[in-house]
Motif scaffolding. Structure first.
Motif, PDB file in Angstrom:
ATOM      1  N   UNK A 217       0.836  -1.205   0.000  1.00 52.50           N
ATOM      2  CA  UNK A 217       0.000   0.000   0.000  1.00 52.50           C
ATOM      3  C   UNK A 217       0.872   1.257   0.000  1.00 52.50           C
ATOM      4  N   UNK A 218       0.605   2.230  -0.909  1.00 53.36           N
ATOM      5  CA  UNK A 218       1.418   3.451  -0.954  1.00 53.36           C
ATOM      6  C   UNK A 218       1.269   4.296   0.316  1.00 53.36           C
ATOM      7  N   UNK A 219       0.082   4.285   0.932  1.00 56.85           N
ATOM      8  CA  UNK A 219      -0.093   5.057   2.159  1.00 56.85           C
ATOM      9  C   UNK A 219       0.729   4.472   3.302  1.00 56.85           C
ATOM     10  N   UNK A 220       0.806   3.143   3.375  1.00 55.04           N
ATOM     11  CA  UNK A 220       1.639   2.529   4.412  1.00 55.04           C
ATOM     12  C   UNK A 220       3.110   2.848   4.154  1.00 55.04           C
ATOM     13  N   UNK A 221       3.549   2.762   2.909  1.00 54.06           N
ATOM     14  CA  UNK A 221       4.950   3.053   2.595  1.00 54.06           C
ATOM     15  C   UNK A 221       5.303   4.503   2.945  1.00 54.06           C
ATOM     16  N   UNK A 222       4.345   5.412   2.741  1.00 50.53           N
ATOM     17  CA  UNK A 222       4.584   6.815   3.086  1.00 50.53           C
ATOM     18  C   UNK A 222       4.698   6.981   4.600  1.00 50.53           C
ATOM     19  N   UNK A 223       3.821   6.341   5.347  1.00 51.26           N
ATOM     20  CA  UNK A 223       3.884   6.404   6.807  1.00 51.26           C
ATOM     21  C   UNK A 223       5.205   5.841   7.325  1.00 51.26           C
ATOM     22  N   UNK A 224       5.632   4.715   6.734  1.00 53.66           N
ATOM     23  CA  UNK A 224       6.882   4.095   7.157  1.00 53.66           C
ATOM     24  C   UNK A 224       8.071   5.009   6.857  1.00 53.66           C
ATOM     25  N   UNK A 225       8.051   5.615   5.667  1.00 51.74           N
ATOM     26  CA  UNK A 225       9.159   6.493   5.267  1.00 51.74           C
ATOM     27  C   UNK A 225       9.245   7.729   6.157  1.00 51.74           C
ATOM     28  N   UNK A 226       8.099   8.233   6.612  1.00 49.51           N
ATOM     29  CA  UNK A 226       8.055   9.445   7.442  1.00 49.51           C
ATOM     30  C   UNK A 226       8.162   9.133   8.932  1.00 49.51           C
ATOM     31  N   UNK A 227       8.262   7.835   9.279  1.00 48.52           N
ATOM     32  CA  UNK A 227       8.384   7.451  10.681  1.00 48.52           C
ATOM     33  C   UNK A 227       7.137   7.726  11.495  1.00 48.52           C
TER      34      UNK A 227
END
Length: 441
Positions: A217-227
């Protein structure tokens, strides 16, 4: 311009793969789950509970069916936590394997005549494992579709995994109906019912191959990248999202009860109370399930245009009214009227279930969405669908009338109506509002 067009085509391809993977995987998991429910209505009272009165045996079979619902919130908590922490895709692969293996083992399980009381005990344990796996399935599948989908069409995107329910029901009832047609009663009880359970191994292999090809999921990847992931998502939900959790749970209770009356108890009612042939009863459910594959995404799309709440409320009010016509139509023993009764009931259910996925997930911020949506959805399963067949059979056994059953369904739908009325309308939220993260711990 060419680059933009190429990127758009690439994005569409990713969305199609994500939605397809969610639909197919979810359909296979619901196939496993419903296969048990239909078999409980048709054969488990004989194969695993043969020493009691047929109606009591049916109650015991539905009791083991309910165990799967009790396990689902546990699965929602465990897999929701990991889905918010390590990713949607990894969790969905695990849940698919759990469901497939447990279903296959049910098909291999000796009956009461072979191993005595151990048989229903093992059956109940495997049912628990099924429910545990399914508890983490729904939230992840819906989020993969919603978070990969067009932000302006979240209702439509999230509704696609919802058709996994009628598809799974269609596959389960279809497989059992075929076995009923090609075997006599003795052969069906001896081995025919086992074939659809054993087929789960091949079906799960197909689903696993598809899910491995879907991106995270792109939203999960964004959350992970932003900590911005939280340490224990379920605690965040219980501490700061209690109102949303109550709404998510209450809004589905009536939806769930209506569904299991229209697709599961209807088989018992037609065969044991009305006297309709088993193959005819399952055919009625097949017809209704097949048409809902079209109506669920249609209602999901409609919720993007007019709002989640109006569509949801229309279905709930319609089902509340229709349930009082549903049983009298069944008792006519007229096939056309029986099909009409079940079709209209399922149509009302589809109007609730189509927008339900977006309605529920939009209640929660992105970094606790898997946990919050999954727990609310699965808690309502215990309060609603888990005991709906048992309560319905018990009410009929006590009063020998359909009226108390209809009153029970109407009361549960009233809870759904109130829950939806107090919720906010989220269909007009921007993608940023819908994804706003909870406080990071």
């Amino acid at each position: 311009m060419a680059s933009t067009r190429s990127e758009s085509t690439h994005d569409r391809g990713i969305r199609v793969r994500a939605i397809s993977g969610s639909v197919i995987g979810t359909a296979l998991e619901w196939y496993d789950f419903f296969l048990y429910g239909t078999a409980a209505a048709l054969v488990f009272n004989v194969v695993f509970f043969p020493t009691v009165d047929p109606l009591v045996g049916t109650l015991l079979a539905f009791g083991s069916f309910a165990v799967g619902f009790i396990a689902r919130p546990i699965g929602a908590i465990v897999f929701g936590n990991y889905g918010d922490r390590i990713g949607r895709k990894k969790v969905l692969i695990i849940t698919l394997m759990i469901m497939g293996i447990s279903t296959m083992l049910i098909g291999m399980l000796p009956g009461y005549d072979s191993i005595g009381i151990v048989a229903p005990i093992l059956l109940t344990i495997l049912r628990f494992v099924q429910g545990f796996g399914l508890g983490g399935e729904w939230g992840g599948a819906v989020l993969m579709s919603l978070e990969h989908g067009d932000p302006k069409r979240r209702g439509f995107a999230a509704s696609w995994p919802q058709i996994g329910v009628p598809l799974g029901l269609l596959l389960a009832n279809g497989a059992l109906t075929v076995m009923l047609w090609i075997t006599d009663d003795e052969a069906f009880l001896a081995w025919g019912w086992r074939v659809p359970f054993l087929l789960s191994a091949a079906l799960i292999a197909i689903g696993l191959w598809i899910r491995l090809r879907v991106s995270e999921s792109p939203e999960f990847e964004k959350l992970a990248a932003e900590g911005k992931r939280v340490k224990i998502p379920i605690l965040e939900v219980l501490r700061n999202q209690k109102r949303e959790l109550l709404i998510a749970t209450g809004s589905r209770i009536g939806t769930d009860v209506a569904f299991y009356i229209f697709v599961l108890f209807v088989v018992t009612y037609l065969t044991q109370m009305v006297g309709v042939e088993q193959s005819t009863a399952t055919l009625v459910v097949l017809i209704s399930a097949a048409t809902m594959v079209l109506f669920i995404p249609a209602f999901g799309a409609l919720s993007d245009r007019v709002g989640r709440r109006p569509v949801y409320l229309g279905g709930a009010i319609g089902a509340l009214v229709w349930v009082f016509a549903f049983f009298p139509l069944l008792e006519t023993q007229n096939l056309a009227l029986i099909i009409t009764a079940d079709f209209v009931g399922m149509l009302c259910w589809a109007a609730m279930y189509g927008p339900l996925a977006a309605f529920t997930t939009e209640l929660f911020p992105a970094n606790v969405r898997y946990s919050g949506a999954s727990l609310g959805y699965q808690l309502s399963g215990i309060l609603g669908g888990a005991f709906a067949p048992i309560i319905a059979v018990s009410l009929y056994g006590r009063f020998e009338s359909w009226v108390p059953i209809a009153g029970y369904v109407a009361a549960m739908l009233a809870i759904t109506i109130v829950s939806v009325l107090v919720a906010r309308e989220s269909s007009r939220d921007t993608a940023e509002v819908a994804a706003a993260p909870a406080e990071v711990q």
